[in-house]
Scaffold this motif. Structure first.
Motif, PDB file in Angstrom:
ATOM      1  N   GLU B 212      -1.972   4.112  -7.922  1.00 55.14           N
ATOM      2  CA  GLU B 212      -1.359   2.787  -7.811  1.00 55.14           C
ATOM      3  C   GLU B 212      -1.353   2.113  -9.180  1.00 55.14           C
ATOM      4  O   GLU B 212      -2.368   2.056  -9.864  1.00 55.14           O
ATOM      5  N   GLY B 213      -0.195   1.624  -9.564  1.00 50.95           N
ATOM      6  CA  GLY B 213      -0.038   0.964 -10.856  1.00 50.95           C
ATOM      7  C   GLY B 213       0.580   1.858 -11.912  1.00 50.95           C
ATOM      8  O   GLY B 213       1.059   1.379 -12.916  1.00 50.95           O
ATOM      9  N   PHE B 262       4.236 -10.017  -6.955  1.00 50.74           N
ATOM     10  CA  PHE B 262       3.398 -10.267  -5.778  1.00 50.74           C
ATOM     11  C   PHE B 262       4.042 -11.320  -4.882  1.00 50.74           C
ATOM     12  O   PHE B 262       4.155 -11.139  -3.675  1.00 50.74           O
ATOM     13  N   LEU B 293      -2.136  -6.084   3.225  1.00 50.95           N
ATOM     14  CA  LEU B 293      -2.632  -5.343   2.066  1.00 50.95           C
ATOM     15  C   LEU B 293      -1.672  -5.578   0.906  1.00 50.95           C
ATOM     16  O   LEU B 293      -0.502  -5.870   1.119  1.00 50.95           O
ATOM     17  N   ALA B 294      -2.174  -5.432  -0.314  1.00 49.49           N
ATOM     18  CA  ALA B 294      -1.340  -5.769  -1.477  1.00 49.49           C
ATOM     19  C   ALA B 294      -1.626  -4.845  -2.649  1.00 49.49           C
ATOM     20  O   ALA B 294      -2.179  -5.248  -3.669  1.00 49.49           O
ATOM     21  N   PRO B 295      -1.247  -3.575  -2.535  1.00 44.14           N
ATOM     22  CA  PRO B 295      -1.467  -2.657  -3.649  1.00 44.14           C
ATOM     23  C   PRO B 295      -0.395  -2.797  -4.725  1.00 44.14           C
ATOM     24  O   PRO B 295       0.770  -3.074  -4.423  1.00 44.14           O
ATOM     25  N   ALA B 296      -0.799  -2.575  -5.962  1.00 41.11           N
ATOM     26  CA  ALA B 296       0.171  -2.457  -7.044  1.00 41.11           C
ATOM     27  C   ALA B 296       0.974  -1.173  -6.847  1.00 41.11           C
ATOM     28  O   ALA B 296       0.448  -0.151  -6.392  1.00 41.11           O
ATOM     29  N   MET B 306       5.034  -4.819  -6.931  1.00 43.55           N
ATOM     30  CA  MET B 306       3.924  -4.926  -5.984  1.00 43.55           C
ATOM     31  C   MET B 306       4.445  -4.609  -4.588  1.00 43.55           C
ATOM     32  O   MET B 306       5.609  -4.882  -4.269  1.00 43.55           O
TER      33      MET B 306
END
Lengths: 339, 339, 339, 339
Positions: B212-213, B262, B293-296, B306
Motif C-alpha cells: 500500500e502506497g 482521502f 477502512l482507509a488504506p493508501a 486513497m
C-alpha cells in the motif's frame, strides 16, 4: 511466572490532564509494572444522550482528558518506553459519537479555514454489548440500525514531549498523543522515545471502535477500564511512536499534509526494517514498498496520522527489541489467567 | 449459463497507448463481453535484469503502456462502465521493481522539488512462482531473501477523461488511470463514470504484488494475461472510480495533497452509503467513520490515491448496482469452469 | 528600427480553444512577429450582469476559452518560446467577477471535498475606466464602493503540454496555462519550454486586475485586445514557465499542495540564478533566500501557482537570455510609437 | 506629548526563553509602555564565522532564544495585545546565515522525511552597514558579491499560547511565535489575541533582512537592539496574529500544508475587512480577492506562514482598532525625536 507489581490508577476529574508535559506525575512505577487504570471519554463523560451537544456541554480546552502522567523509574531521554495493552474494556454500556463544529475530515476547520457555516452538530448513541462483542449504530434520521464489531482501543497514548513543550492532549506527534489509530488495541505493544526523566506516560480517549481516518472527528467514544504493562528499554528510543502486534511492526507519523505523515511513517519503517534485517537502506525501501500496508489512523486531528505496517512474517526469526513484545504477551496472558 | 462473447486483444508495441483519451479504439465490444487481453509491464518489457536501469532503457514518455482503448457499444457520458477482473496471471516468470530518479514517496521529485541529487537507481528481480503463489524478494546488497505472497493486480485501469483532456497513463484521476491500488485484483469489479461515447477503456501496469502506497514508486512490475468482463449500466456514473469486492465497497480519490485524495474517497463513500441505505448525509458520515477502512493506494504518482472501504456486512441485503458484482462473479466462475 | 511582421488573430466562438494541446494551429507566425489578438473572458462573454450566474449561463467544459493555438515557425521541443506582452487593453467597459459553486480558496471544492453545500453564487460588475486607470468595485449587499487600480493581465498563457497530453485551459502546469499571476501584465516577457513542433501558444482569461491568490476563484474578468511579440530561443527551454519584468526575474511553479508550487518556483529560480551568476547551487540558494520575493499567484485552480521573484538589481550587468527582454521592450516601444 | 514609561530589558543567556508559555515573566509593564530590549540571534550568538557550523556549535533545543516574557498589566484572555515596532537596529556589525541539516524549503526534513542525506551545511557571513543601509552577500564558492538593502525585522514575536500549551520558539501559530515575515519591521504594529493573564510577550530572532519564504531556513540572522511600544485593547482579540503598516492591513496564518496557512490568513482578512467596512462576508471575499496581496512569510518552519495584505487605501477613513496604529506611530515619532 511471578506476576510483576500491579498499580491501580483511577483519577477523578480534578486529576485529569489535558496536556502531555507540564504536569507532575500522579504515580511512579517500576519498569515491568502492571497498571490497571481507568480513563474517561473524550467528552469528559458529559455527553450522555443525543441532546448533549459537545459544543454546549464541554468547555474548551477541557476536552480529551488523559489519565496520568505515570512516571517510570529510571526512564531517561533516549530510552524506549514500552506500553503493552493487556486489556481495554468499556467501563459503561454506552458509547457516544458526534460531529463537532468545524472539526472532522469532511468539514471546513479552523485550519482548513473556509466561509462555510459549520455542519450540523449531532450526537449518536451506541449500545455496547461486551459479551456479544458488538456496538450498535442507529441512524438518527431514519430507522436504519446495524451492529458493528466491538474493537476497543485508546486514541491517546503518549509521553511528555521534547524541548520543554507542553502539547494539548488532542495533538498527535513524535511524543505520541492523540494518534487515533485502531491499532492501539489489546494485544499491542506501543514504543515511545523518552524525552524527559520518568517518560511521563498518559493514556486516554478510549474508543469502543473506530474506522480508519476517524473521518467525522470522533470514534465511538467510551470510558475504559484498561490494563497495561509498562516497560523500559535503555537507549534506542525511536524518533516516532512504533507499535507491534503479533502480526505486524507498525511505524506511525503525525504531521500535515497527510503525505508527510505517510513519509514519516514509511521512513521510520524502512529504517526499522533495515536495522532488524541488516539490509541497506534501499533494499529495506524496496522490501517495505512491496510488503507493507499503509492505513490512515486519523485525518481529523491537529496533526494527521498514518500507520506503516510490515508483516512480521518477513522477519523470519528476527524479533524487534529482542522479543520484548512476545515476553509482554506472555506476562499479559499470565496476568489474565491469574487475576 | 451461456457465456457471453469472448474478445481477444493482444496489441504489439506499435499499438500500445501511453495516454487515456486521444486515441481511436483498438476494438469495440458489446456490454457483457469477456475480454482476454495481454498487458506489458510499466517498463515496456525493457527491464530484464539488474543492469537495465529504467532511466537508460526506457525513453520518456514511453512509459507505462496500456492495452486499449476498448470501446463499449452504447456507452454514453454519464453511464457506468463496469470492469470485472476475472483473472490476472503473470505472463512471464519474472517481475521487476526499481527506484527511479526523483520518483517515489521518500525522494525529492520534480514536484516536491529539492536540491538533493537523486537516490541511487537500482533494479530488483523477483522470481514469480504462480503455482506456489509466491514472489521472491532478494536484497541487492546482502544475502537476505524472503518469499512474499503473489497477489496480481493492475495498477492502471481507466477510461477517456472528461472535457477533451488527454492524460498520461501514469496519472490517476477521476477517469481512473494509474490508481495503483492493490484492491484492483481478480474478483473485483471496478466502476468508472463514462465521459465519452464508447467509454474507451484501457488497462495496463500489472503488478505481481504491491504494498500500500507503492512507496518506492514501483511495484513488482509484470506483464499479464488478464481476463475481464466489461459491462455497462445506463446512467448513474460515479464522479470517481469505485471498486467492489466480495467483502467491501471501495471509493477512490486521486489528488494532492494526500488529504484531498482521502477527502474525495470518503466523500464519495459517504454519498454511496447514503444512497444505498437511504441514510441522510450525516448518518452516512457517522457510519462510514466508524465502520470504514482507509488504506493508501499510491503516494508516488502525479496524483496520490486513497481508497475508502466499507464492509458490505453493514449493507444487509442491499446490493450496489442491483447486484451487478454478484452477477459478474457468477459469470466469471462459469467462464473459469468452462474454458 | 524596422518593425517585424504584424499578425492579427480574432477568432470567433467556433474557433475558441478550451485546452492546451490537441488542436491544429489557427495560424503560423515567424519568430519575432507581433501578434495583435483578441481574447474573450473566462465566461465566454455570457455573464453580462448580476443575474447571469456562471453555473447557469456557462456550460462545462466550455469555460475559459483561449485564443490560439499559434504555431511558431521553427520551434522544436527543448526550445524557449518568449512571449512579450506589449499591450493588454480591456475590450469592453465592464468586467465581471463571481463566486462559483465549489470553486475558490475559501470553499469546499470537488478536490477538497466536504459535506458543505456550495457558498452563494454571486456576480459583481466592475466598471472599467481605462482613461483613469481604474476599475470600480461595488458591494452587492451594501452601499460600499471603491475604485481599484486597473492592472490588466492574462490569467492563461501557455503552450502544448509534453507527453501528448491535452489539458483543460483552467489547469496551470509546466506548460503554462492558467497560471493566474498578476505578473503577466504588459511589459513582461514570459518564457515557456517548447514541447511540440511549433510550440502552439494560446492566450486567454484577461483580468482587468487580480489580487494575489485569486482567492474567490475569479478575477475582474474581461475580454481583451492584446498585442504580444512572439520570439524563439533555440535550446535551453525551462522546465517551468518563467517571466521577466524590467525589475524581476520570476520563476513559477504549479502544483499541489501549495508548498510544492513554492518549491518548484524556488528551485527553478535557484537554478536560474546559479546559471546566470556562475554560483554554485548552495550559494544561489542562499542569495535567493535573502533577496527573493514569493507571492501567491492562484490558490484556486486545479493546480496552485506560486511565483518566485529575484530583483534584477542583484544581477549587475548580467542579462537573462542574452538581453532578449530588453530587446523585446525596445521593439514594443517602437511598435507603440509607430502604430 | 508626554512620553510613556520606558522599560529596559536585556537578559543574559541564563534568562533567555526557548518557548512561548511555561515561563514566569521577566518584567511587568503598563499598557502603553515603551520597552527597549535586546535580542540575541537564532544561534544564541555562537555562530561567529564560516567554520561555526550551527549543528556543531548549537545544542538542541537551545535554538532561537527569545527575550521575555513580558507581562502586560491588565491583559486578560480575549484582549488584543498591540506591539508597535519603533526601531530595530543590528547590535553587531555582522549577520550570519546558514543551511542546517534537514531544515529549509528545498531539502528533506524530519517531517518531509526522505532517504536523502542532508545538504551541505554552510555558513555565510554578512557585513552589516547600518549607515549605508546595506548588508553584503558574498558567495562562498566563487568571487561573486552583492549588496542587499538592510531591512531589519524580527522573525519571532508572540504571546503565551492557549490551552496551557508551551510551544518551542521555532514554531509559528495562532499565538504568533516564529512567523518569520519580513513585514515585522519598524513602523509596523502587530496585534495578538491574549490567551493568559498578562499576555506574556516575547521577542527574538532578529533578521538584518529576509527573503519571502525564508527558503534556505535562515535569514541574515542578527542580534538586535529593539524598541517597541506595548499596548492593550480590551476585548476583540484576533484568532490569528495581525499586522498593520502605514499602507496595509495584514493577516497571518500558520499551518501546514501551505494552502491552509493561506486559507487562514485570507479568511481572517475577509472577516477583518467585513467588520471594518460593514460588508457582508461575500462582498468582503470579493474585495479581498481583487485588492489583496499574498506573500509567503516562511515555508521552512514547523508550521508555514502566509501573509494576506489589504491596501489601506480601500478603507477610506476607516481605521483598524480605532486608529491605534496611527497613535502608536505618533508616540514612536515623539520617542525618536526626544531620546
Amino acid at each position: 511466572m511471578t506476576l510483576p507489581e500491579t498499580v491501580r490508577l483511577s483519577p477523578g476529574p480534578e486529576d485529569w490532564a489535558y496536556t502531555f508535559g507540564g504536569r507532575a506525575p500522579l504515580t511512579t512505577v517500576q519498569p515491568g509494572s502492571i497498571v490497571e487504570l481507568t480513563t474517561e471519554d473524550c467528552f469528559g463523560g458529559k455527553v450522555r444522550g443525543v441532546d448533549d451537544l459537545p459544543s454546549r456541554v464541554c468547555a474548551f480546552p477541557y476536552l480529551n482528558p488523559v489519565t496520568g502522567p505515570i512516571a517510570v523509574e529510571g526512564a531517561e531521554p533516549g530510552d524506549v518506553l514500552a506500553v503493552h495493552f493487556v486489556e481495554i474494556a468499556p467501563a459503561r454500556d454506552r458509547g457516544f459519537s458526534s460531529t463537532f463544529p468545524h472539526f472532522g475530515a469532511l468539514t471546513a476547520t479552523h485550519q482548513t479555514a473556509m466561509l462555510h457555516p459549520a455542519l450540523e452538530e449531532r450526537v449518536w448513541v451506541y449500545d455496547l454489548d461486551v459479551a456479544a462483542g458488538l456496538c450498535h449504530f442507529r441512524a438518527r434520521n431514519s430507522d436504519f440500525a446495524v451492529a458493528l464489531p466491538l474493537d476497543p482501543m485508546h486514541g491517546t497514548v503518549g509521553v511528555a514531549p521534547a524541548a520543554g513543550e507542553v502539547l494539548a492532549s488532542i495533538t498527535p506527534g513524535a511524543h505520541g498523543g492523540n494518534l487515533d489509530t485502531p491499532e492501539m488495541r489489546a494485544g499491542t505493544t506501543a514504543y515511545f522515545g523518552v524525552n524527559v526523566d520518568g517518560a511521563l506516560l498518559a493514556i486516554g480517549d478510549g474508543h469502543a471502535r473506530q474506522g480508519e481516518g476517524e473521518v467525522c472527528g470522533t470514534a465511538v467514544e467510551a470510558a475504559m477500564r484498561t490494563t497495561v504493562i509498562v516497560d523500559l528499554v535503555k537507549g534506542g528510543g525511536p524518533a516516532w511512536p512504533r507499535l507491534e502486534s503479533d502480526d505486524h511492526l507498525i511505524s506511525t507519523g503525525s504531521a500535515r499534509p497527510l503525505e508527510d505523515a505517510f513519509r514519516i511513517s514509511q521512513h521510520d519503517l524502512v529504517g526499522w526494517t533495515a536495522d532488524l534485517l541488516g539490509l541497506d537502506q534501499l533494499d529495506a525501501y524496496q522490501l517495505v514498498s512491496q510488503a507493507g500496508l499503509a492505513p490512515a489512523a486519523n485525518v481529523c486531528d491537529t496533526n494527521y496520522t498514518m500507520a506503516a505496517k510490515l508483516p512480521k512474517s518477513v522477519l523470519g526469526r528476527v524479533r524487534a527489541y529482542d522479543g520484548l513484545h512476545e515476553r509482554l504477551r506472555a506476562t499479559a496472558a499470565a496476568y489474565l489467567r491469574h487475576r
